[in-house]
Design an enzyme around this catalytic site. Structure first.
Site, PDB file in Angstrom:
ATOM      1  N   CYS A 142     -56.325  38.430  56.565  1.00 48.17           N
ATOM      2  CA  CYS A 142     -57.278  38.698  56.790  1.00 48.17           C
ATOM      3  C   CYS A 142     -58.728  37.805  56.194  1.00 48.17           C
ATOM      4  CB  CYS A 142     -57.426  40.292  56.854  1.00 48.17           C
ATOM      5  SG  CYS A 142     -56.025  41.138  57.617  1.00 48.17           S
ATOM      6  N   ALA A 143     -58.510  37.774  55.371  1.00 46.45           N
ATOM      7  CA  ALA A 143     -59.806  36.617  55.239  1.00 46.45           C
ATOM      8  C   ALA A 143     -60.124  35.716  54.911  1.00 46.45           C
ATOM      9  CB  ALA A 143     -59.771  37.298  52.986  1.00 46.45           C
TER      10      ALA A 143
END
Length: 350
Positions: A142-143
């Site tokens: 997700c980063a």
């Protein structure tokens, strides 16, 4: 002194199929209720996720049959390359550039395996130069959108005049499964969608935002919070520790430390632009940073219309805020496997 990197253009590309949340609930109830004891107790996660619809790589019926690595990989390659091309073309068109103008390509994706990587597979169709540098990045989860943008900005700053293209593609729904269900699999079914985003960066006067600084913070002993496990049938999601309470407790201190190293404080940030991992994560971010409840409007809107697409999601939010008009200083943030906070400090172009 070299000029800072600027984001010249940003574009998104949705996956080809749309799944409404009510339809997903009904299918999940049919498929899972007899296989997962206590499934009815998990049903509220579909309502509290804050999602109305999301886009997916494959139509609903594709997910109703058990799939193995070969089928999931074929679907990933077929759909991800097309989404890569659409996002890249849209961003380059907005920058008034051609693929042949690109000097470096950063590709971020953690939801499938492609060797050769996506930018190589899309090269002939898009028209990248043979001498364009390729930088595929895997494992950021997700980063990935924020970390990938940070990496692209550093490459642009280190090579004044170079055009750097970032493309982020994630097909999270290909991990949906009916066998070996866990609570994490059901949460993933309620949250995940698919999407792609692309940015063009270079040093100079053009662009809608200047990258003032980049930073990361990785908490020790947090490898179990989020990630993928490699199963016989494909990638399986890991959510072994609840993310919202962790964010509520730990996010503020990490962001204060990051800003302090940039000689800034929380009050110097006009807008926090955050990856919306889920509705409870958004609420936790607002609480941790003492933001007015409900102020992360774009985050909630993107989550409602697209779900959690992993890495591209933060760039979808940034694109929405770009269209609304960025304030003087924003902090783009995302939480991902590691467990890591990734940030970009952005200044709106004058």
């Amino acid at each position: 002194m070299s000029k800072p990197a600027r984001i010249v253009a940003l574009a998104t590309a949705d996956a080809p199929h749309t799944l409404s949340q009510p339809d997903v609930v009904e299918v999940a109830r049919t498929l899972f209720s007899d296989r997962f004891p206590g499934f009815d107790r998990m049903l509220p996660v579909f309502d509290t996720a804050g999602i109305k619809a999301r886009q997916s790589a494959m139509p609903m019926e594709w997910y109703l049959t058990p799939r193995g690595w070969p089928e999931r990989t074929r679907a990933y390659l077929d759909v991800a390359v097309g989404m890569f091309e659409r996002a890249a073309r849209a961003a380059l068109d907005r920058a008034d550039l051609k693929a042949a103008d690109v000097d470096m390509i950063v590709t971020v994706s953690s939801t499938g395996i492609a060797t050769p990587s996506l930018e190589a597979r899309a090269s002939a169709s898009l028209g990248f130069r043979p001498d364009a540098a390729r930088v595929p990045v895997f494992g950021l989860g997700c980063a990935g959108g924020v970390t990938g943008l940070a990496l692209a900005s550093k490459l642009a700053k280190a090579s004044p005049g170079a055009v750097v293209l970032l493309v982020v593609v994630e097909l999270c729904t290909l991990s949906f499964r009916m066998e070996d269900l866990t609570k994490a699999d059901i949460v993933a079914t309620a949250l995940f969608g698919d999407g792609a985003a692309a940015c063009v960066l270079r040093c100079g006067e053009d662009g809608f935002a200047e990258v003032e600084a980049t930073a990361e913070h990785t908490w020790p002993d947090t490898l179990d919070i989020m990630g993928w496990r490699v199963d016989p049938t494909g990638l399986g999601v890991i959510f072994d520790r609840a993310i919202p309470p962790f964010a509520r407790t730990n996010l503020r201190e990490a962001i204060v430390g990051i800003l302090d190293r940039q000689s800034l404080g929380l009050d110097d940030v006009d807008r926090f632009i955050c990856h919306p991992g889920g509705m409870k994560v958004i609420d936790a971010i607002e609480a941790s940073l003492s933001l007015q409840q409900g102020c992360l409007e774009s985050e909630r809107a993107i989550l409602a219309d697209h779900g959690n697409m992993s890495a591209p999601t933060a760039l979808y939010v940034l694109d929405r805020e770009r269209k609304r008009g960025l304030p003087d200083r924003s902090l783009l943030t995302a939480l991902g496997p590691g467990f890591t906070l990734s940030t970009l400090t952005l200044r709106a172009a004058a």
